[in-house]
Write a protein that holds these residues in place. Structure first.
Motif, PDB file in Angstrom:
ATOM      1  N   VAL A 283      35.625  60.162  54.777  1.00  0.00           N
ATOM      2  CA  VAL A 283      34.852  60.559  55.955  1.00  0.00           C
ATOM      3  C   VAL A 283      35.369  59.834  57.195  1.00  0.00           C
ATOM      4  O   VAL A 283      35.434  60.408  58.288  1.00  0.00           O
ATOM      5  CB  VAL A 283      33.352  60.278  55.735  1.00  0.00           C
ATOM      6  CG1 VAL A 283      32.573  60.384  57.049  1.00  0.00           C
ATOM      7  CG2 VAL A 283      32.784  61.265  54.711  1.00  0.00           C
ATOM      8  N   ASP A 284      35.762  58.578  57.038  1.00  0.00           N
ATOM      9  CA  ASP A 284      36.260  57.806  58.173  1.00  0.00           C
ATOM     10  C   ASP A 284      37.533  58.429  58.754  1.00  0.00           C
ATOM     11  O   ASP A 284      37.707  58.473  59.978  1.00  0.00           O
ATOM     12  CB  ASP A 284      36.527  56.361  57.752  1.00  0.00           C
ATOM     13  CG  ASP A 284      37.005  55.503  58.907  1.00  0.00           C
ATOM     14  OD1 ASP A 284      36.253  55.353  59.887  1.00  0.00           O
ATOM     15  OD2 ASP A 284      38.146  54.992  58.840  1.00  0.00           O
ATOM     16  N   PHE A 285      38.436  58.919  57.894  1.00  0.00           N
ATOM     17  CA  PHE A 285      39.626  59.618  58.387  1.00  0.00           C
ATOM     18  C   PHE A 285      39.212  60.790  59.268  1.00  0.00           C
ATOM     19  O   PHE A 285      39.817  61.041  60.312  1.00  0.00           O
ATOM     20  CB  PHE A 285      40.461  60.131  57.206  1.00  0.00           C
ATOM     21  CG  PHE A 285      41.481  59.161  56.678  1.00  0.00           C
ATOM     22  CD1 PHE A 285      42.789  59.203  57.112  1.00  0.00           C
ATOM     23  CD2 PHE A 285      41.132  58.213  55.736  1.00  0.00           C
ATOM     24  CE1 PHE A 285      43.742  58.328  56.625  1.00  0.00           C
ATOM     25  CE2 PHE A 285      42.064  57.323  55.240  1.00  0.00           C
ATOM     26  CZ  PHE A 285      43.376  57.369  55.683  1.00  0.00           C
ATOM     27  N   PHE A 286      38.167  61.501  58.834  1.00  0.00           N
ATOM     28  CA  PHE A 286      37.695  62.662  59.585  1.00  0.00           C
ATOM     29  C   PHE A 286      37.086  62.250  60.925  1.00  0.00           C
ATOM     30  O   PHE A 286      37.400  62.828  61.970  1.00  0.00           O
ATOM     31  CB  PHE A 286      36.661  63.435  58.756  1.00  0.00           C
ATOM     32  CG  PHE A 286      36.054  64.601  59.478  1.00  0.00           C
ATOM     33  CD1 PHE A 286      36.658  65.848  59.444  1.00  0.00           C
ATOM     34  CD2 PHE A 286      34.882  64.456  60.210  1.00  0.00           C
ATOM     35  CE1 PHE A 286      36.103  66.929  60.119  1.00  0.00           C
ATOM     36  CE2 PHE A 286      34.322  65.524  60.885  1.00  0.00           C
ATOM     37  CZ  PHE A 286      34.932  66.761  60.841  1.00  0.00           C
ATOM     38  N   THR A 287      36.221  61.252  60.907  1.00  0.00           N
ATOM     39  CA  THR A 287      35.526  60.869  62.143  1.00  0.00           C
ATOM     40  C   THR A 287      36.481  60.267  63.167  1.00  0.00           C
ATOM     41  O   THR A 287      36.180  60.276  64.362  1.00  0.00           O
ATOM     42  CB  THR A 287      34.387  59.874  61.844  1.00  0.00           C
ATOM     43  OG1 THR A 287      34.903  58.724  61.173  1.00  0.00           O
ATOM     44  CG2 THR A 287      33.331  60.522  60.948  1.00  0.00           C
ATOM     45  N   ARG A 288      37.624  59.785  62.710  1.00  0.00           N
ATOM     46  CA  ARG A 288      38.635  59.274  63.639  1.00  0.00           C
ATOM     47  C   ARG A 288      39.539  60.372  64.176  1.00  0.00           C
ATOM     48  O   ARG A 288      40.492  60.107  64.913  1.00  0.00           O
ATOM     49  CB  ARG A 288      39.467  58.178  62.968  1.00  0.00           C
ATOM     50  CG  ARG A 288      38.715  56.870  62.794  1.00  0.00           C
ATOM     51  CD  ARG A 288      39.614  55.751  62.306  1.00  0.00           C
ATOM     52  NE  ARG A 288      39.998  55.891  60.909  1.00  0.00           N
ATOM     53  CZ  ARG A 288      41.249  55.818  60.455  1.00  0.00           C
ATOM     54  NH1 ARG A 288      42.254  55.654  61.305  1.00  0.00           N
ATOM     55  NH2 ARG A 288      41.503  55.934  59.172  1.00  0.00           N
ATOM     56  N   GLY A 289      39.257  61.619  63.804  1.00  0.00           N
ATOM     57  CA  GLY A 289      39.997  62.747  64.335  1.00  0.00           C
ATOM     58  C   GLY A 289      41.313  63.037  63.648  1.00  0.00           C
ATOM     59  O   GLY A 289      42.125  63.821  64.161  1.00  0.00           O
ATOM     60  N   LEU A 290      41.545  62.449  62.480  1.00  0.00           N
ATOM     61  CA  LEU A 290      42.814  62.634  61.788  1.00  0.00           C
ATOM     62  C   LEU A 290      42.795  63.835  60.854  1.00  0.00           C
ATOM     63  O   LEU A 290      43.848  64.297  60.413  1.00  0.00           O
ATOM     64  CB  LEU A 290      43.161  61.368  60.993  1.00  0.00           C
ATOM     65  CG  LEU A 290      43.318  60.098  61.834  1.00  0.00           C
ATOM     66  CD1 LEU A 290      43.526  58.885  60.942  1.00  0.00           C
ATOM     67  CD2 LEU A 290      44.490  60.260  62.798  1.00  0.00           C
TER      68      LEU A 290
END
Length: 300
Positions: free
Chosen positions: A258-265
């Protein structure tokens, strides 16, 4: 409510196994999540948290695991229950429909990439790269510094894979020698450092050893019905190939995915459909015509 089960309000939903919504009630022992929080439910809905597997971060292997849409009610509904320890708290500025695919397909492929042991700069061949899992696997692989070879069929999936940044696309529907074509686009023609098998048919599982380079890793994730994973013993031994299966991720894998997603990656390619459209979506799925993912929106 009793115990540690919160109750998220379901909004966009994917596959019946995962979804994102707002917590509207919680058990009296639930912690780490509050009413009004945005949360995600995964395929792994709950586990005992006390067995050897749970205590060593292998919760998906727990003998008492609860699975959304399989052993507990899934997310093809307006409300669904998830165990507090296993739901993922989501930022409130993230759209439910955009993040929903991450909660199943995203976590699954992210775990598989970690299991492959592939390091930044190395090449990974993703079989089924144009599907719901594959479209996310390509992005996670790129974000992790890997070089992607996409393997799938058709021009629509070629276009999507190229847009997602794959270095090469091998079309199994037109290739006369898939093994040779894959090896030809790898450094020095030695084959891929790792292979991620996301296909829904058996044949790709039989081919992977031939285009994996020596000491390469083959990670089976796709689940074609009644299929077997076979490999030539001689070639597997002399090339020292590592063949393994990868299931869904643990709680920390979910947080990282989820963190990869929330960082826009990561941007999950998806289309939105209503619950009434589900039979048509299944037809497209059976025909192999879905590029990316479908998100179902529940009636309010």
């Amino acid at each position: 409510m009793k115990g540690d089960w919160p109750l998220p309000l379901k909004m966009p939903l994917v596959g019946g196994h995962e979804g994102a919504g707002i917590v509207v009630a919680k058990g009296d022992m639930a912690s780490g999540i509050e009413i009004g929080d945005h949360a995600g439910i995964k395929w792994l809905n709950g586990s005992c948290l006390a067995c050897e597997f749970c205590k060593t971060a292998d919760e998906p292997l727990c003998a008492e695991q609860k699975l959304s849409g399989y052993t507990v009610d899934g997310t093809f509904q307006q409300y669904a229950i998830g165990k507090a320890a296993h739901v993922i708290k989501l930022p409130k500025d993230v759209a439910f429909d955009a993040i929903a695919p991450i909660l199943c397909a995203g976590i699954t492929v992210y775990k598989g990439l970690k299991e492959s042991g592939a390091r930044p700069g190395q090449t990974i061949a993703i079989v089924g790269a144009g599907g719901g899992l594959g479209s996310l696997a390509q992005q996670y692989a790129k974000a992790m510094g890997l070089r992607v070879i996409a393997i799938d069929g058709g021009d629509e999936k070629r276009s999507m894979c190229e847009q997602l940044g794959s270095e090469a696309y091998v079309d199994f529907t037109t290739s006369k020698d898939l093994v040779a074509d894959v090896k030809a686009v790898t450094p020095e023609g030695l084959g891929a450092h790792a292979v991620l098998l996301l296909a829904a048919s058996e044949k790709p599982f039989q081919q992977a050893v031939s285009y994996a380079r020596p000491r390469g890793a083959i990670v089976a994730i796709g689940l074609p019905a009644n299929a077997f994973l076979k490999a030539p013993v001689f070639e597997s031994v002399i090339k020292m190939i590592n063949i393994k299966g990868s299931y869904v991720g643990n709680r920390q894998d979910g947080v990282e995915a989820v963190d990869f997603f929330t960082r826009g990656l990561i941007k999950a390619p998806f289309k939105t459909a209503s619950l009434e459209d589900l039979p048509k979506v299944f037809e497209l799925m059976e025909q192999g015509k879905i590029a990316g993912r479908y998100v179902l929106k529940m009636p309010e």
